[in-house]
Design a protein around this motif. Structure first.
Motif, PDB file in Angstrom:
ATOM      1  N   THR A  30       0.822  -1.210   0.000  1.00  0.00           N
ATOM      2  CA  THR A  30       0.000   0.000   0.000  1.00  0.00           C
ATOM      3  C   THR A  30       0.859   1.265   0.000  1.00  0.00           C
ATOM      4  N   ASP A  31       0.500   2.230  -0.859  1.00  0.00           N
ATOM      5  CA  ASP A  31       1.167   3.534  -0.840  1.00  0.00           C
ATOM      6  C   ASP A  31       0.373   4.544  -0.027  1.00  0.00           C
ATOM      7  N   LEU A  32      -0.959   4.423  -0.083  1.00  0.00           N
ATOM      8  CA  LEU A  32      -1.811   5.364   0.660  1.00  0.00           C
ATOM      9  C   LEU A  32      -2.912   4.560   1.348  1.00  0.00           C
ATOM     10  N   LEU A  33      -2.971   4.690   2.668  1.00  0.00           N
ATOM     11  CA  LEU A  33      -3.990   3.998   3.469  1.00  0.00           C
ATOM     12  C   LEU A  33      -4.978   5.043   3.952  1.00  0.00           C
ATOM     13  N   VAL A  34      -6.272   4.842   3.652  1.00  0.00           N
ATOM     14  CA  VAL A  34      -7.295   5.792   4.084  1.00  0.00           C
ATOM     15  C   VAL A  34      -8.190   5.117   5.117  1.00  0.00           C
ATOM     16  N   GLY A  35      -8.249   5.706   6.317  1.00  0.00           N
ATOM     17  CA  GLY A  35      -9.142   5.187   7.353  1.00  0.00           C
ATOM     18  C   GLY A  35     -10.483   5.884   7.234  1.00  0.00           C
ATOM     19  N   ALA A  36     -11.504   5.138   6.812  1.00  0.00           N
ATOM     20  CA  ALA A  36     -12.810   5.760   6.584  1.00  0.00           C
ATOM     21  C   ALA A  36     -13.903   4.951   7.268  1.00  0.00           C
ATOM     22  N   VAL A  37     -13.571   4.407   8.457  1.00  0.00           N
ATOM     23  CA  VAL A  37     -14.544   3.606   9.189  1.00  0.00           C
ATOM     24  C   VAL A  37     -15.263   4.518  10.162  1.00  0.00           C
ATOM     25  N   LEU A  38     -16.440   4.969   9.773  1.00  0.00           N
ATOM     26  CA  LEU A  38     -17.186   5.896  10.599  1.00  0.00           C
ATOM     27  C   LEU A  38     -18.455   5.218  11.053  1.00  0.00           C
ATOM     28  N   VAL A  39     -18.571   4.967  12.341  1.00  0.00           N
ATOM     29  CA  VAL A  39     -19.791   4.393  12.878  1.00  0.00           C
ATOM     30  C   VAL A  39     -20.575   5.544  13.499  1.00  0.00           C
ATOM     31  N   PRO A  40     -21.787   5.873  12.974  1.00  0.00           N
ATOM     32  CA  PRO A  40     -22.505   7.054  13.468  1.00  0.00           C
ATOM     33  C   PRO A  40     -22.654   7.010  14.983  1.00  0.00           C
ATOM     34  N   GLY A  41     -22.220   8.061  15.641  1.00  0.00           N
ATOM     35  CA  GLY A  41     -22.411   8.191  17.080  1.00  0.00           C
ATOM     36  C   GLY A  41     -21.631   7.211  17.930  1.00  0.00           C
ATOM     37  N   ASP A  97      -6.343   9.432   8.210  1.00  0.00           N
ATOM     38  CA  ASP A  97      -7.398   8.833   9.037  1.00  0.00           C
ATOM     39  C   ASP A  97      -8.560   9.827   9.178  1.00  0.00           C
ATOM     40  N   ILE A  98      -9.583   9.606   8.347  1.00  0.00           N
ATOM     41  CA  ILE A  98     -10.735  10.508   8.350  1.00  0.00           C
ATOM     42  C   ILE A  98     -11.519  10.386   9.662  1.00  0.00           C
ATOM     43  N   SER A  99     -11.397   9.214  10.313  1.00  0.00           N
ATOM     44  CA  SER A  99     -12.202   8.957  11.505  1.00  0.00           C
ATOM     45  C   SER A  99     -11.512   9.437  12.783  1.00  0.00           C
ATOM     46  N   VAL A 100     -10.467  10.296  12.618  1.00  0.00           N
ATOM     47  CA  VAL A 100      -9.641  10.609  13.786  1.00  0.00           C
ATOM     48  C   VAL A 100     -10.435  11.319  14.882  1.00  0.00           C
ATOM     49  N   ASP A 101     -11.455  12.119  14.501  1.00  0.00           N
ATOM     50  CA  ASP A 101     -12.197  12.790  15.584  1.00  0.00           C
ATOM     51  C   ASP A 101     -13.217  11.873  16.254  1.00  0.00           C
ATOM     52  N   VAL A 137       5.823   6.181   8.491  1.00  0.00           N
ATOM     53  CA  VAL A 137       4.641   6.492   7.687  1.00  0.00           C
ATOM     54  C   VAL A 137       4.148   7.907   8.022  1.00  0.00           C
ATOM     55  N   THR A 138       3.940   8.720   6.967  1.00  0.00           N
ATOM     56  CA  THR A 138       3.400  10.068   7.171  1.00  0.00           C
ATOM     57  C   THR A 138       1.937   9.964   7.565  1.00  0.00           C
ATOM     58  N   HIS A 139       1.592  10.554   8.719  1.00  0.00           N
ATOM     59  CA  HIS A 139       0.207  10.529   9.202  1.00  0.00           C
ATOM     60  C   HIS A 139      -0.446  11.874   8.917  1.00  0.00           C
ATOM     61  N   TYR A 140      -1.517  11.895   8.121  1.00  0.00           N
ATOM     62  CA  TYR A 140      -2.322  13.103   7.926  1.00  0.00           C
ATOM     63  C   TYR A 140      -3.614  12.859   8.697  1.00  0.00           C
ATOM     64  N   CYS A 141      -3.805  13.546   9.810  1.00  0.00           N
ATOM     65  CA  CYS A 141      -4.922  13.250  10.704  1.00  0.00           C
ATOM     66  C   CYS A 141      -5.603  14.531  11.159  1.00  0.00           C
ATOM     67  N   VAL A 142      -5.857  15.451  10.214  1.00  0.00           N
ATOM     68  CA  VAL A 142      -6.506  16.703  10.595  1.00  0.00           C
ATOM     69  C   VAL A 142      -7.925  16.393  11.067  1.00  0.00           C
ATOM     70  N   ALA A 143      -8.275  16.943  12.239  1.00  0.00           N
ATOM     71  CA  ALA A 143      -9.556  16.584  12.846  1.00  0.00           C
ATOM     72  C   ALA A 143     -10.736  17.138  12.047  1.00  0.00           C
ATOM     73  N   ASN A 144     -10.586  18.323  11.481  1.00  0.00           N
ATOM     74  CA  ASN A 144     -11.674  18.936  10.739  1.00  0.00           C
ATOM     75  C   ASN A 144     -11.274  19.072   9.270  1.00  0.00           C
ATOM     76  N   MET A 145     -11.148  17.953   8.596  1.00  0.00           N
ATOM     77  CA  MET A 145     -10.625  17.996   7.233  1.00  0.00           C
ATOM     78  C   MET A 145     -11.372  18.952   6.299  1.00  0.00           C
ATOM     79  N   PRO A 146     -12.713  18.915   6.237  1.00  0.00           N
ATOM     80  CA  PRO A 146     -13.416  19.731   5.239  1.00  0.00           C
ATOM     81  C   PRO A 146     -13.111  21.218   5.334  1.00  0.00           C
ATOM     82  N   GLY A 147     -12.574  21.675   6.492  1.00  0.00           N
ATOM     83  CA  GLY A 147     -12.219  23.078   6.625  1.00  0.00           C
ATOM     84  C   GLY A 147     -11.199  23.535   5.593  1.00  0.00           C
ATOM     85  N   ALA A 148     -10.421  22.597   5.050  1.00  0.00           N
ATOM     86  CA  ALA A 148      -9.417  22.980   4.065  1.00  0.00           C
ATOM     87  C   ALA A 148     -10.076  23.483   2.781  1.00  0.00           C
TER      88      ALA A 148
END
Lengths: 236, 236, 236, 236, 236, 236
Positions: free
Chosen positions: F99-110, F133-137, F160-171
């Motif tokens: 893997t070159d890019l791993l995306v964490g997108a496991v979001l369980v509502p609430g 890691d999109i689910s970091v928050d 491994v470079t970790h990009y874990c911005v808590a509020n990604m869409p703000g970008a």
């Protein structure tokens, strides 16, 4: 029938954009080196999806205006070449001056279509552009739309050609009839094999369609319209 | 211009298949549950490719008849949704009884189009089907085709609606003009900046277009047509 | 497993159309200049969708027969290269003489598959064509279909090669096992971690699968088959 | 014929990966939740392109090894779902342990195919995987390939099923014949209408095919093979 | 290398449109309900095609400006989701106020890139938009572009973020090196096996790359730059 | 917002794979002749689907790990270029070394995101690869993930470079705001037109959002946090 109307709205729009048909002479799909025309579709239901499918298929720049965000996600999955946009007066005002073909496809089952485009907004469209209002027999979602016939399908108002045939699918009667009979055939078969009672037991949605039975009037609305009394159908 | 004509052939064909326009009422793209219409395209050059692009884009079953196997391979790469078929009388005879829209797109540069469909073969097509002969101003590749105008674009023969407008791109004048000026602009710019001689030195293909220069007739064909003598252009 | 069976039906069909395998020598996808073969798929459920996905993927002309109009709309969205057609005896009779590969994919959960193709209808297919009946272990939707094995997968009747292996996914055991264990793994993990009671509380759908528990017979059907008495599972 | 061979290589590969046919039981296209099989194609010419077209069409992970960078750019444009990789021993060694189907499609016109895969390299492939060597009648590009027949198409070596039928298109004789006659028909027509001389003047590529004419031997190679003298064809 | 630069221009443009990177906060691909960003690409050569491929891949509204009509037809075939437009000052002036990312990809082999966008035209772009000038090491096709480095890749002028790294592919060194060595490997192998003379006979394009041989200076340009005399390579 | 975060995860991942940004220099989409990078996405919900859409759009080899088989079937229909794989520790362990890019997108509502990747598993990834890691928050689905900011978005752990911005869409604030207001506008309009009571009657989902009304505290959680008593909203 929404599928036929949605798809044919693009054929009719493309045709009436031709100069000899009164249009501004824009070929919807463009050609290499010339930008394609813009199609704006009001409503992303069945009619709007089918209009967008053909519009993207011929290469037009296609935007669907919707208000339901789940439906927009579905459209985005199924039709990546079309763009979805949240429907507001502001987004419409942005798009109309660039639109070559406007398709009104806002159909609310059993209700009057909401009026989305006023006469004033329509003035933003350039001369020779075209609109097709599929919802015209539900009152239309464009202020200037009024029902026309296949014999005289179009008229011009505010410089925009209006195609507002009330029974659009009639133009492609062969395809429409095949589609319609495909859907109704199972009911007809059941009626033929098992009679009214048997068929209605299996398909209760047939019930409200029975107006009289065994000599008695069964439909409440019809009865009250004629100041008679109805004996609603009841199978024991 | 072949690109405009090819693409608009499908718009016109789709329109004239409508019942109120004299057609058999088949919607080219079909709808779910109803098979789409069949489009047969004679010739896979620029016009034929563009016709096939739109025909597949609206969902019609599309077959391109060609004789050049390399071109068929190219078409197969660029347009996987269309089928290519080696063009013979036998393959045409197979397809015509199922065809809803026949597009004649056999354009041989500077030559008369070969006659591929005879009146007798045309009788195989069903009543209310449509043909568009893009090659009509080169004599047409269909026996029954004769030039028509945008004012009266169609006539019926053997039960088939013939759309044979000699100058098809004129219908979409805006798109056609943009395409044409895009291609000619570099020549015009060069002529404006450097004059006839300068431009012709850079673009020798302009040479044959010069009919007279400095008061002398330079075009051999024009001269002989008027029994005059030409002094062909020569820059030293 | 319907996904494996649906996809492999096209591989098997394509293989048995080869001349040395008894077929008529038609390459399903065709090549440039030669029309592709026709695949007709009975039923647009999971198996039918997956068959259609592969059939269009290899370039065959693909038609799915369905009776549910909503499902046809879904298929039209997800698989634009396949055509959907309302399933009637008439539409089948039209298609069979042109069909190279017929796939029976009418699977009604927990019920016998409806018989759609009679022996007489099958006679319309040309010699050397192929049929794959995925529904054969539910009785088959084609009259002449009877279960075969991977050792002798095909037989010929009415000139048509019948591939009717009862346990199709067994041919691609690696893929099938991975698919099956993917779906069952969460249950197995739960059983291992929490025992029968804990797992059944979380996944009540496991209940009917318990045949005996703590030395007592718990399954009513098994008990009655052996003239014993069952003590159905009950957690308080 | 390369088009037929390229496309059918995937059908044959998919078939022989089935367990009952000796394969490892991998369904090339996978199913949701299970990764697809890997197809590695040696050579991106006509045969390789057509193999890749079908391999991506059925959903396999497809890699084409090439050495011509312009051709790779073309493949990348025409077949975005396939990946191109510069062909070196290192890249092959990387791919073979993950490959389920290896297609040898390195065809050098009029020359022996280069040997790209040695027996030792083949040992990297897992048991039950398959190779199809389309170039086997030019000597093969895989060391262990030797010609087989449609009656006994495969043999196993180093655990890998070898499909190396020398005349692959014969399996799909109907499609192949139609393709072949499509290409040769114009020559036959010209010969029938204008005789050998007329046809050869228009199509000089027919010349080398004439072996004897008017009682004289005309082909230099044939003559020298039989120690005779040839009188090459010459039209004045 | 144009392929790497073309593709990465979209990655860099998308990144620098983020607000924290100084951009106007537009996500190039949009999301359902929000229109995508506009990418305008100057030049439809290899770099421009690859930029357009990625731009359409992420869902941006993509326009390629070109002047060669044959190339536009090719692009239209290979990349139907992108629009081609004849490149004139007028068409640029139309597009710039709507453009979010402008990619300069006008590379004329061995020549200075033509200046297409002046400082004044650039003022039409909105604040926070981005431009990437791939042609910057050939002088740039945008007036305000001047070379930058990977350490400080961007600067702002007229409110527009300029990404003008002179050696763009260096950012993705792994991919670039693999691409470069793939293309150069055959030459290196030939040189290693057959020496300079042997390799240059087979690949004459190597000739101009030889600067000195057997102690003598062979390159005319180098010689004249140092006021020396060259003995050009000559193999007899 | 999951749509913005999903799509931008690929832009950020592609950017931080550049060498000057600390990455291993792999261009995710590859170029002809060089294999593309591998993107592994944990979770096929809205965020995961949108990540996969962009990842396949730029040409990366894309795998989505999921546990719900129905969702996998949906993804397979909507995104044929991505592969779905049943999510287990074994399948992750197989993929991480490639893997070159791993995306964490496991979001369980609430709920807290499940921990799928441990520090030990992360060591399998090569140096210079990236994870987002999109689910970091929600606690993150990767052990080593901890929230970062747009000012300092990344840190390196285990190479491994970790990009874990808590509020990604703000970008991409412009796009995010448009999306957000599109969804909330109908509520705001209703509130403005009909007041709190009227709006809450039509949209009861607004109810839990009311914290105080007519001077009284209405929210139970807020009240108990401040040791006060709440008078829940009640319309009669």
């Amino acid at each position: 029938m929404s599928e036929v109307a949605g798809r044919m709205s693009i054929v009719m729009g493309a045709y009436f954009l031709a100069e000899h048909a009164g249009g501004r002479g824009t070929l919807l799909g463009g050609v290499p080196g010339v930008l394609p025309g813009c199609v704006t579709i009001l409503g992303g239901g069945t009619a709007g999806f089918n209009a967008a499918k053909l519009a993207t298929g011929i290469g037009a720049e296609t935007t669907i205006l919707e208000i339901d965000s789940e439906r927009m996600t579905q459209l985005d999955m199924a039709l990546p070449a079309a763009r979805t946009l949240y429907s507001t007066e502001a987004s419409l005002t942005d798009l109309l001056p660039r639109t070559d073909l406007l398709v009104g496809a806002v159909l609310v089952p059993g209700a009057k279509a909401p009026r989305l485009v006023t006469r004033e907004m329509l003035r933003e469209m350039r001369d020779g552009t075209v609109l097709v209002d599929i919802s015209v027999d539900q009152g239309g979602c464009i202020e200037t739309a009024r029902p026309t016939t296949h014999e005289e399908p179009v008229y011009v108002e505010e410089g925009v050609t209006h195609y507002c045939v009330a029974n659009m699918p009639g133009a492609y009667a062969r395809t429409s009839t095949q589609a319609l009979t495909s859907v109704t055939l199972p009911y007809v078969q059941r009626l033929a094999l098992e009679g009214v009672e048997g068929a209605t037991r299996v398909h209760p949605e047939l019930g409200p369609g029975i107006n009289c039975l065994n000599g008695a009037l069964t439909n409440v609305e019809v009865a009250s319209a004629h100041e008679l009394t109805a004996s609603p159908v009841r199978w024991d």
